[in-house]
Write a protein that holds these residues in place. Structure first.
Motif, short mmCIF file in Angstrom:
data_model
loop_
_atom_site.label_atom_id
_atom_site.label_comp_id
_atom_site.label_asym_id
_atom_site.label_seq_id
_atom_site.Cartn_x
_atom_site.Cartn_y
_atom_site.Cartn_z
N ALA B 57 0.92 -1.44 0.00
CA ALA B 57 -0.03 -0.16 0.02
C ALA B 57 0.71 1.32 -0.15
N LEU B 58 2.11 1.28 -0.71
CA LEU B 58 2.73 2.62 -0.76
C LEU B 58 2.63 3.27 -2.16
N ASP B 59 1.71 2.50 -2.94
CA ASP B 59 1.43 3.06 -4.07
C ASP B 59 -0.02 2.34 -4.60
N ARG B 60 -0.77 2.97 -5.34
CA ARG B 60 -2.18 2.49 -5.78
C ARG B 60 -2.04 1.91 -7.42
N GLY B 61 -2.81 0.92 -7.79
CA GLY B 61 -2.73 0.41 -8.93
C GLY B 61 -3.88 1.43 -9.75
N ASP B 62 -3.58 1.53 -11.20
CA ASP B 62 -4.54 2.27 -12.11
C ASP B 62 -5.87 1.62 -12.46
N GLU B 63 -5.65 0.20 -12.59
CA GLU B 63 -6.79 -0.56 -12.71
C GLU B 63 -6.89 -2.09 -11.93
N GLY B 64 -7.83 -2.77 -12.06
CA GLY B 64 -7.86 -3.99 -11.63
C GLY B 64 -8.21 -4.10 -10.15
N SER B 65 -7.86 -4.93 -9.34
CA SER B 65 -8.42 -4.98 -7.98
C SER B 65 -7.13 -5.71 -7.19
N ILE B 66 -7.02 -5.07 -5.88
CA ILE B 66 -6.03 -5.73 -4.97
C ILE B 66 -6.64 -5.81 -3.61
N GLU B 67 -6.75 -6.89 -3.04
CA GLU B 67 -7.28 -7.12 -1.67
C GLU B 67 -6.03 -7.80 -0.85
N VAL B 68 -5.59 -7.10 0.30
CA VAL B 68 -4.55 -7.65 1.09
C VAL B 68 -5.03 -7.42 2.53
N ALA B 69 -5.22 -8.70 3.42
CA ALA B 69 -5.65 -8.67 4.60
C ALA B 69 -6.97 -8.38 4.78
N GLY B 70 -7.73 -8.65 3.50
CA GLY B 70 -9.27 -8.46 3.79
C GLY B 70 -9.66 -6.86 3.62
N VAL B 71 -8.39 -6.02 3.36
CA VAL B 71 -8.73 -4.55 2.66
C VAL B 71 -8.67 -4.39 1.25
N ASP B 72 -9.58 -3.57 0.66
CA ASP B 72 -9.58 -3.35 -0.75
C ASP B 72 -8.55 -2.18 -0.82
N LEU B 73 -7.52 -2.25 -1.31
CA LEU B 73 -6.49 -1.41 -1.41
C LEU B 73 -6.68 -0.16 -2.46
N MET B 74 -7.71 -0.73 -3.43
CA MET B 74 -7.92 0.20 -4.65
C MET B 74 -8.88 1.34 -4.24
N HIS B 75 -9.55 0.92 -3.07
CA HIS B 75 -10.60 1.93 -2.79
C HIS B 75 -10.60 2.61 -1.56
N LYS B 76 -9.63 2.08 -0.61
CA LYS B 76 -9.55 2.40 0.72
C LYS B 76 -8.88 4.00 0.86
N SER B 77 -9.48 4.76 1.45
CA SER B 77 -9.22 6.31 1.32
C SER B 77 -7.63 6.40 2.00
N SER B 78 -7.48 6.06 3.36
CA SER B 78 -6.26 6.40 4.05
C SER B 78 -5.71 4.62 4.10
N LEU B 79 -4.30 4.89 3.94
CA LEU B 79 -3.76 3.48 3.88
C LEU B 79 -2.78 3.46 4.79
N ASN B 80 -2.27 4.45 5.60
CA ASN B 80 -1.52 4.68 6.76
C ASN B 80 -1.83 3.52 7.73
N GLU B 81 -3.13 3.51 8.26
CA GLU B 81 -3.22 2.54 9.28
C GLU B 81 -2.96 1.11 8.89
N PHE B 82 -3.40 0.79 7.53
CA PHE B 82 -3.17 -0.51 7.01
C PHE B 82 -1.82 -0.78 7.05
N ARG B 83 -1.10 0.12 6.63
CA ARG B 83 0.51 -0.13 6.64
C ARG B 83 0.97 -0.28 8.11
N SER B 84 0.60 0.47 9.06
CA SER B 84 0.87 0.28 10.37
C SER B 84 0.53 -1.14 10.99
N THR B 85 -0.70 -1.52 10.55
CA THR B 85 -1.21 -2.67 11.19
C THR B 85 -0.70 -3.93 10.56
#
Lengths: 390, 227
Positions: B57-85
């Protein structure tokens, strides 16, 4: 380690650069504090000078300036009794003022307000009847006042006594004669306390100003109006006497002090600007050097807000340290400067809380202004780009 | 979309740079199971580091989907907490903060948690013990060897109990002997902490340490083989 400890620790990674930034801001803060202490001291001294003496009106010869230009006693002493009889006048005292060079033994007499002067600029001696001393601001004397008509008695101000290293019972040589110090007075006015009072008649004889006074101090009745009494005096002797009121003097001095205040604020603004540029430069360099590190902080989950807070906090730490350094240097500097110069006798530096609050306020503001852009820049860095930064 | 066993699910992920001139990921599909140890290999510019950045979650994709640990990284607004935990990073160049001590470096990821300074200190100490650096906690990282620095970086990556460790060439800056020690440590911690480990490497020998080797070429998965 707490976040605050981290923020306090970080600015000292590059000690040279941070020290230089601190020195730059500290100079600005030092100027603000030193100026504030001196102008604050001047204000206090001036206000106590104005408050000294219960006379509301000073009568001088028509054509001379209100503050009193140097010259011989030029008002006929009989006018003192004439003025006292005028409507609204409660009391009047004729004063003759002379300046005596203690080293060179030269003297001159002057007109103007009673008392005052600097030993180094000429020792100021005022002749006045001892029962009228309160009109010159001398309400109490440690010892006794001189006797009217006495030819060898004098009372000196506290500052003058300190400068001359004299106390009650000592003698001081003036006009080739020894005068016994019968008392020491303190009015709170640096000008008055730097001078001396003696019998009016004696000073008139010593300065060849028989039956002459340089000014008349006038106290008005409780229900009288200063402006009206002032006008009455001028109307009674239109081409002979002029008046100046304490209120008018205060207004003039206040104008001068307000100018000093404005100048002091202008210097504060300049310090904010120069200090701000210095801090921006230091913090931008710091952010550039730490780009990769900021990328790491983002990678481990730090919020943009925390990164912003860290850089802004570091900037504030720098400026607050500068405030402490600048304040200490200013206080020590002003004290040392006043102790080794003649100004020490006329200016008592002010230690008003307001001055220090202003200094720390300016430092805090410089920290915010200087750190805001670098902090924002750091917080907006893209983590992948920051991690790639070489 | 998420299969319960998968911690990472990527579908048709695309990422381009320089206004579309460089296609780093070109419709990539990938699934990684919870607790797996996966090596990602591929030539320079194949897209393996971009893939790692997307998972972390240091960068976002342009298209497609990516789900990591149950989190939709394409659409989640803030990724800091995700990276932290959820994510722990181990970089090739360690990326330790030079003016902080070893212990303070390990504490850094915990600032976004609600732990007290004492708890942070305790947790960092435990991890430094687990990587055998308890005698170096007050030292400056610049005084440590490359292998020791990487062990500090591993402790830092694990400190928030992440679900996934992303290691980008973790032995790339180390000699082979030290590299072996680091790899063994990573493998041991992966098993002990039951953390999913995704490691990018150029070295086939290093890649063999993982349970599965994924080859990336031109922004796509070319092959995926169990070791």
């Amino acid at each position: 380690m707490s976040f605050i400890s981290l923020v306090v620790k970080n600015p000292f990674r590059n000690k040279t650069r941070s020290s230089l930034a601190i020195v730059g801001i500290a100079i600005g803060i030092m100027v603000i504090v030193a100026l504030g202490m001196i102008t604050g001291g001047l204000k206090t001294s001036t206000q106590s000078t104005l408050k000294a003496g219960s006379a509301e009106i000073t009568v001088i010869q028509a054509g001379s300036s209100g503050s009193g230009g140097f010259g011989s006693g030029s008002i006929n002493q009989s006018r003192v009794a004439d003025v006292q009889k005028l409507s609204g006048v409660k009391d009047a005292a004729g004063t003759l003022r002379a300046s005596y060079d203690l080293q060179g033994s030269n003297s001159s007499s002057s007109s103007g307000s009673p008392g005052g002067g600097l030993p180094s600029m000429g020792f100021s001696i005022t002749g006045i009847n001892s029962d009228k001393l309160s009109l010159a601001g001398v309400d109490s004397v440690n010892g006794t006042a001189f006797t009217n008509g006495s030819v060898n008695e004098i009372i000196v101000g506290k500052t003058a006594a300190q400068d001359l290293n004299k106390t009650v019972g000592d003698t001081v040589n003036l006009y080739g004669k020894d005068f016994k110090i019968t008392g020491i007075f303190e009015t709170g006015s640096f000008m008055t306390d730097s001078g001396a009072f003696m019998s009016l008649e004696t000073l008139q004889n010593l300065t060849n100003n028989q039956n002459k006074v340089s000014s008349i101090a006038v106290k008005i009745n409780d229900n009288a109006n200063t402006t009206e009494v002032s006008k009455t005096i001028q109307d009674a002797y239109p081409n002979e006497l002029n008046t100046t009121t304490a209120a008018a003097q205060e207004s003039r001095i206040n104008q001068g002090l307000s100018f000093i205040d404005t100048a002091s604020w202008a210097i504060s603004l300049l310090a904010i600007f120069i200090g701000g540029v210095g801090v921006i430069n230091t913090m931008i360099m710091s952010v550039y050097e730490r780009t990769r590190e900021i990328g790491v902080l983002k990678a481990v989950g730090w919020k943009d807000r925390r990164i912003l807070g860290m850089i802004l906090g570091e900037s504030i730490v720098l400026t607050l340290i500068a405030a402490v350094v600048g304040t200490v240097v200013a206080v020590v500097g002003v004290e040392v400067l006043l102790s080794v110069s003649t100004f020490g006798t006329v200016i008592q530096p002010s230690f008003s809380l307001d001055i220090f609050l202003r200094a720390f306020g300016v430092a805090f503001l410089v920290g915010i202004i200087g750190g805001l852009y670098p902090a924002y820049r750091a917080s907006r860095l893209a983590p992948t780009e920051a991690l790639r930064y070489e | 979309m998420n299969n319960g066993n998968n911690i990472i699910e990527i579908r048709n992920l695309k990422k381009s740079y320089d206004k579309g001139k460089i296609n780093a990921l070109n419709g990539l599909d990938l699934e990684i199971k919870k607790g797996e140890f996966v090596s990602i290999m591929g030539p320079s510019g194949s897209g393996k580091s971009t893939l790692l950045n997307m998972i972390g979650a240091l960068d976002r994709g342009d298209e497609g989907s990516i789900e990591v640990a149950g989190v939709d990284l394409m659409h989640k607004s803030s990724l800091n907490e995700f990276r932290s935990t959820e994510i722990g990073f181990v970089f090739q160049m360690h990326n330790l903060i030079p003016n902080l001590t070893v212990l303070e470096n390990v504490e850094i990821p915990m600032y976004e948690t609600k732990l007290s300074s004492k708890e942070m200190h305790q947790r960092a100490l435990e991890l430094l013990k687990s990587v055998n650096l308890e005698d170096k906690i007050d030292q400056n990282p610049t005084k440590l060897s490359g292998g020791e620095r990487q062990r500090v970086a591993i402790a830092r990556a694990l400190v928030n109990h992440p679900s996934i460790i992303l290691a980008d060439e973790p032995t790339g800056a180390l000699d082979s002997k030290t590299g072996d020690i680091i790899l063994s440590l990573l493998k041991e911690l992966h098993q002990k902490e039951r953390v999913t480990l995704v490691m990018v490497t150029h070295e086939p020998y290093v890649a063999q340490m993982a349970g599965r080797i994924i080859n990336v070429l031109d922004g796509r998965i070319e092959s995926s083989n169990l070791t």
